[in-house]
Design a protein around this motif. Structure first.
Motif, PDB file in Angstrom:
ATOM      1  N   GLY A  11      28.438   7.472   2.023  1.00 37.20           N
ATOM      2  CA  GLY A  11      27.116   7.395   1.497  1.00 37.20           C
ATOM      3  C   GLY A  11      25.721   6.945   1.877  1.00 37.20           C
ATOM      4  N   GLY A  12      26.163   6.338   3.044  1.00 38.44           N
ATOM      5  CA  GLY A  12      25.183   5.901   4.005  1.00 38.44           C
ATOM      6  C   GLY A  12      24.844   4.331   4.016  1.00 38.44           C
ATOM      7  N   LEU A  13      25.812   3.623   3.484  1.00 40.48           N
ATOM      8  CA  LEU A  13      25.597   2.010   3.422  1.00 40.48           C
ATOM      9  C   LEU A  13      26.623   1.492   4.562  1.00 40.48           C
ATOM     10  N   VAL A  14      25.765   0.573   5.159  1.00 40.56           N
ATOM     11  CA  VAL A  14      26.388   0.094   6.600  1.00 40.56           C
ATOM     12  C   VAL A  14      27.016  -1.180   5.987  1.00 40.56           C
ATOM     13  N   LEU A  15      28.154  -1.280   6.047  1.00 36.90           N
ATOM     14  CA  LEU A  15      29.017  -2.475   5.838  1.00 36.90           C
ATOM     15  C   LEU A  15      29.154  -3.521   6.656  1.00 36.90           C
ATOM     16  N   TRP A  16      29.333  -3.011   8.077  1.00 39.96           N
ATOM     17  CA  TRP A  16      29.429  -4.289   9.194  1.00 39.96           C
ATOM     18  C   TRP A  16      28.926  -3.564  10.448  1.00 39.96           C
ATOM     19  N   CYS A  17      28.286  -4.366  11.261  1.00 40.72           N
ATOM     20  CA  CYS A  17      28.065  -3.755  12.587  1.00 40.72           C
ATOM     21  C   CYS A  17      28.108  -4.827  13.507  1.00 40.72           C
ATOM     22  N   PHE A  18      28.515  -4.487  14.962  1.00 39.56           N
ATOM     23  CA  PHE A  18      28.707  -5.417  16.000  1.00 39.56           C
ATOM     24  C   PHE A  18      27.725  -4.784  16.972  1.00 39.56           C
ATOM     25  N   GLN A  19      26.964  -5.697  17.583  1.00 37.82           N
ATOM     26  CA  GLN A  19      25.896  -5.259  18.586  1.00 37.82           C
ATOM     27  C   GLN A  19      26.218  -5.849  19.787  1.00 37.82           C
ATOM     28  N   HIS A  87      40.387  -0.163  12.004  1.00 36.17           N
ATOM     29  CA  HIS A  87      40.504   0.522  10.502  1.00 36.17           C
ATOM     30  C   HIS A  87      41.391   0.063   9.800  1.00 36.17           C
ATOM     31  N   ARG A  88      42.609  -0.319  10.309  1.00 40.30           N
ATOM     32  CA  ARG A  88      43.848  -0.708   9.663  1.00 40.30           C
ATOM     33  C   ARG A  88      43.611  -2.195   9.128  1.00 40.30           C
ATOM     34  N   LEU A  89      43.097  -3.167   9.943  1.00 43.04           N
ATOM     35  CA  LEU A  89      42.863  -4.477   9.269  1.00 43.04           C
ATOM     36  C   LEU A  89      41.699  -4.390   8.328  1.00 43.04           C
ATOM     37  N   PHE A  90      40.527  -3.870   8.571  1.00 43.15           N
ATOM     38  CA  PHE A  90      39.248  -4.081   7.707  1.00 43.15           C
ATOM     39  C   PHE A  90      39.753  -3.296   6.324  1.00 43.15           C
ATOM     40  N   ARG A  91      40.572  -2.341   6.258  1.00 41.88           N
ATOM     41  CA  ARG A  91      40.854  -1.398   5.093  1.00 41.88           C
ATOM     42  C   ARG A  91      41.883  -2.553   4.368  1.00 41.88           C
ATOM     43  N   PHE A 111      31.428  -8.838   4.096  1.00 43.10           N
ATOM     44  CA  PHE A 111      32.288  -8.447   4.912  1.00 43.10           C
ATOM     45  C   PHE A 111      32.290  -9.182   6.415  1.00 43.10           C
ATOM     46  N   ASP A 112      32.779 -10.522   6.277  1.00 42.03           N
ATOM     47  CA  ASP A 112      32.624 -11.466   7.286  1.00 42.03           C
ATOM     48  C   ASP A 112      33.921 -10.962   8.389  1.00 42.03           C
ATOM     49  N   PHE A 113      33.447  -9.981   9.409  1.00 42.52           N
ATOM     50  CA  PHE A 113      34.605  -9.441  10.145  1.00 42.52           C
ATOM     51  C   PHE A 113      34.404  -9.668  11.495  1.00 42.52           C
ATOM     52  N   GLN A 114      33.449 -10.647  12.103  1.00 44.86           N
ATOM     53  CA  GLN A 114      33.060 -10.816  13.494  1.00 44.86           C
ATOM     54  C   GLN A 114      34.402 -11.288  13.927  1.00 44.86           C
ATOM     55  N   ASN A 115      34.951 -12.628  13.619  1.00 45.68           N
ATOM     56  CA  ASN A 115      35.933 -12.997  14.416  1.00 45.68           C
ATOM     57  C   ASN A 115      37.054 -12.252  14.564  1.00 45.68           C
ATOM     58  N   ASP A 116      37.498 -11.604  13.476  1.00 46.02           N
ATOM     59  CA  ASP A 116      38.621 -10.595  13.431  1.00 46.02           C
ATOM     60  C   ASP A 116      38.302  -9.470  14.426  1.00 46.02           C
ATOM     61  N   PHE A 117      37.111  -8.974  14.738  1.00 48.73           N
ATOM     62  CA  PHE A 117      36.954  -7.867  15.290  1.00 48.73           C
ATOM     63  C   PHE A 117      36.787  -8.433  16.867  1.00 48.73           C
ATOM     64  N   LEU A 118      36.479  -9.678  17.369  1.00 49.20           N
ATOM     65  CA  LEU A 118      36.486 -10.329  18.590  1.00 49.20           C
ATOM     66  C   LEU A 118      37.824 -10.451  19.278  1.00 49.20           C
ATOM     67  N   ARG A 119      38.742 -10.721  18.204  1.00 50.06           N
ATOM     68  CA  ARG A 119      39.983 -11.080  18.532  1.00 50.06           C
ATOM     69  C   ARG A 119      40.875  -9.603  18.770  1.00 50.06           C
ATOM     70  N   LEU A 120      40.719  -8.811  17.821  1.00 53.82           N
ATOM     71  CA  LEU A 120      41.118  -7.384  18.105  1.00 53.82           C
ATOM     72  C   LEU A 120      40.868  -6.781  19.319  1.00 53.82           C
ATOM     73  N   LEU A 121      39.386  -7.046  19.734  1.00 55.35           N
ATOM     74  CA  LEU A 121      38.837  -6.499  21.075  1.00 55.35           C
ATOM     75  C   LEU A 121      39.363  -7.279  22.357  1.00 55.35           C
ATOM     76  N   ARG A 122      39.642  -8.531  22.030  1.00 54.90           N
ATOM     77  CA  ARG A 122      40.245  -9.350  23.146  1.00 54.90           C
ATOM     78  C   ARG A 122      41.850  -8.713  23.360  1.00 54.90           C
ATOM     79  N   GLU A 123      42.460  -8.544  22.302  1.00 54.39           N
ATOM     80  CA  GLU A 123      43.684  -8.079  22.595  1.00 54.39           C
ATOM     81  C   GLU A 123      43.769  -6.698  23.089  1.00 54.39           C
ATOM     82  N   ALA A 124      43.075  -5.719  22.842  1.00 55.14           N
ATOM     83  CA  ALA A 124      42.889  -4.486  23.322  1.00 55.14           C
ATOM     84  C   ALA A 124      42.612  -4.428  24.760  1.00 55.14           C
TER      85      ALA A 124
END
Length: 637
Positions: A11-19, A87-91, A111-124
């Protein structure tokens, strides 16, 4: 290094964004939405925008889109794994907030997803570094090193090894013998199929009787075969010819049946009279283009025949047929859609859609429907077919719609002519359809100057001169206050096409012509010198509209032509922002029945609209594309 990663709803709503490196992700994401998501071009999960490569994933169950952007010069191998993990963790983490399906709940949700995303990025990133580099194979590890040296030495005079097939045949012949060799005495016995004599030469009474019986059967059996062959060969052949056949329509009895001549009126056929009447009437009321109609009388007859057996079916059979194949409130998977999509892909290819584009269309439908929850009374086949129809209609209605009449009136206010350039391969009907478009413009009250820039093909100028004379007869100056409505600008053969077009535009500006139609020579897409000349003509004269003329008969060739024409115009252009194809004229549409796949192939590969459709040989055989009619003909069995 990632530029950005964003999660938003359909629908166009931004839920979370990492810059990351990039300051803003608005431009690339909006380009992805306009060019891919809204245009139903989701066959591939990657999209290139300027210097960025965007990879995305759709979650059809919760209506979410996951997008990651990075520089296209980088090869990041962990991006696919990262987007799957995010996708799996956020859902799973925010399932409750997303399932409420309301815009207010998504806006108020945190949607406080910053720490989880940085952890997944580091693991990848670490997982991509852990992979051991591939080492070259040593000679000691190869199969050749394990063979003994003696097997690789060939001595002079030694016979080559026999093939496996011959050895198998010889082994089959030797079956039944005790040893590897047989004596010459036993060879006839083997060939005759009789039992072999023992070494002492004595036979029992039973064996002797059986041998005599087999000899008798073989002797008389061969004699019977010879006699049967001789009877066949000795049968007398009939000589001469049988009585002549009497044909049903022989003689002069039924001349009326063979009379297919059309009735005439005052020495002129009625079909020619009706054609002239249609020619004078024009394309439609007020010079408007009629919509393309892909239906035929055969379709109506098939529809009537299909309704007859349905009335004879019993109510019980109809009920079971309706309940067959229903999916009860479950999410679709690729396994459920695989068989249906295979049939759809083969059907599209049979309808003249290019093979690669048919695969991409089915892949886009699969991505669109994967994970989507079905209704109780919905079948997989009907759902996939409806989604494919919607995608095809969306493809045939691209972002930019060409409105020539409005643009011509805008050019009139600026006191300059509106310039249209026609290009395409040999023999597709550029000059004929240029004349049809001229007639349509004359019907709408605009004056036309035709520039004969095909200085290569013999008879090209004479063809345009004939069209100009006929158009002048239909729209003489007397009906327009003495104003010349159509005129041909020519300079003969062997001249520079770009210079002739420039002179024609200047002449039209001085004489007050509204539209300039530039006819160019046909050229193959692989001919570099001719494509360079076409790019020069377009760059020097900067036309308002560049139309590619293609025929509806081609399939995969349409994709190759359009891609290489656009590429050649971009490569050989001298401008910083090269001018590419703006629209398509689809010709010979009346020769393909319901195999309308070329329209899908051309619009899918270029995202350009089909402006005109040629449907015949007269000036009024020009139509505008009706997307729903084309899709209905394409989906017809």
């Amino acid at each position: 290094m990632l530029d950005f990663f964003t999660i938003f709803s359909k629908g166009g709503l931004v839920l979370w964004c990492f810059q990351g490196v990039s300051d803003s992700c608005t431009g690339p994401v909006n380009a992805l939405i306009r060019s891919v998501l809204l245009q139903e071009r989701g066959g591939s999960n990657s999209f290139t925008h300027e210097a960025l490569t965007l990879k995305y994933k759709l979650d059809n169950q919760f209506e979410l889109v996951f997008v990651v952007g990075f520089q296209k010069i980088l090869t990041l191998t962990y991006v696919d794994k990262l987007i799957d993990d995010v996708h799996r963790l956020f859902r799973d983490k925010y399932r409750t907030e997303i399932q409420q399906q309301s815009a207010l709940s998504l806006l108020n949700g945190t949607f406080d997803f910053q720490n989880d995303f940085l952890r997944l990025l580091r693991e990848a990133e670490e997982s991509s570094k852990i992979r051991a580099p591939t080492t070259m194979k040593k000679f000691e590890d190869s199969e050749k090193a394990k063979k003994p040296v003696r097997s690789m030495i060939e001595t002079r005079g030694e016979k080559p090894k026999e093939k496996a097939k011959s050895s198998k045949k010889k082994g089959a012949k030797r079956e039944g013998s005790d040893g590897p060799l047989t004596t010459s005495k036993t060879a006839p016995a083997e060939k005759s199929g009789l039992p072999m004599e023992p070494e002492n030469g004595e036979l029992s009474k039973e064996e002797l009787i059986r041998r005599k019986r087999e000899e008798f059967i073989q002797k008389h059996g061969r004699g019977m075969d010879k006699s049967s062959k001789s009877t066949k060969s000795d049968a007398p052949k009939e000589k001469g010819k049988k009585a002549p056949r009497v044909w049903g329509l022989g003689g002069n009895a039924n001349k009326e049946v063979l009379d297919y001549s059309t009735p005439t009126t005052n020495g002129t056929s009625e079909a020619a009279l009706s054609e002239d009447i249609n020619l004078i009437r024009g394309t439609g009321p007020g010079g408007q283009l009629q919509d393309l109609d892909c239906s035929s009388s055969d379709d109506e007859g098939a529809a009537q025949n299909s309704t007859k057996p349905s009335a004879t079916k019993g109510t019980l059979g109809g009920m079971f047929g309706m309940l067959k194949g229903l999916v009860g409130s479950k999410s679709l998977s690729r396994e459920d859609m695989e068989s249906v999509l295979d049939k759809m892909r083969d059907h599209l290819i049979a309808k003249n859609v290019a093979a690669d584009i048919a695969v991409q269309l089915c892949e886009s439908v699969a991505n669109k429907l994967e994970g989507k929850v079905m209704g109780t009374f919905s079948t997989v086949t009907s759902t996939v077919k409806q989604a494919l129809q919607e995608s095809l209609v969306q493809i045939l209605q691209p972002q930019r719609r060409v409105d020539m009449l409005r643009d011509i009136m805008d050019a009139q206010r600026r006191q300059r002519p509106y310039v249209v350039t026609f290009c395409g391969v040999n023999g597709v009907g550029k000059s004929t359809n240029l004349a049809k478009i001229s007639f349509w413009l004359l019907e709408n009250g605009f004056s036309v100057l035709i520039a004969a820039c095909d200085t290569f093909r013999a008879g090209a100028v004479e063809q345009l001169r004939t069209h100009t004379r006929r158009l002048t007869a239909l729209h003489p100056p007397e009906k327009h206050g003495g104003r010349t409505m159509v005129q041909l600008f020519e300079k003969g053969y062997g001249k520079d096409a770009a210079g002739i077009a420039m002179e024609a535009i200047a002449f039209a500006r001085n004489q007050g012509f509204d539209v300039v139609l530039v006819d160019t020579a046909g050229r193959m897409q692989d001919n570099a010198p001719l494509m360079t000349a076409l790019a020069k003509l377009i760059t020097v004269n900067t036309p308002d509209l560049v139309l590619f003329v293609g025929e509806a008969l081609v399939g995969n060739e349409a994709v190759d032509q359009l891609v290489k024409f656009n590429r050649a115009l971009a490569d050989h252009s001298m401008a910083q922002t090269p001018r590419l194809i703006d629209g398509i004229v689809l010709t010979k549409f009346d020769t393909i029945d319901d195999k309308v796949g070329a329209a899908i192939s051309m619009t899918y590969i270029t995202s350009k609209p089909i402006v005109f459709v040629g449907t015949g040989q007269t000036y009024c055989d020009l139509r505008s594309l009706n997307a729903k009619a084309v899709v209905a003909a394409l989906m017809k069995a």
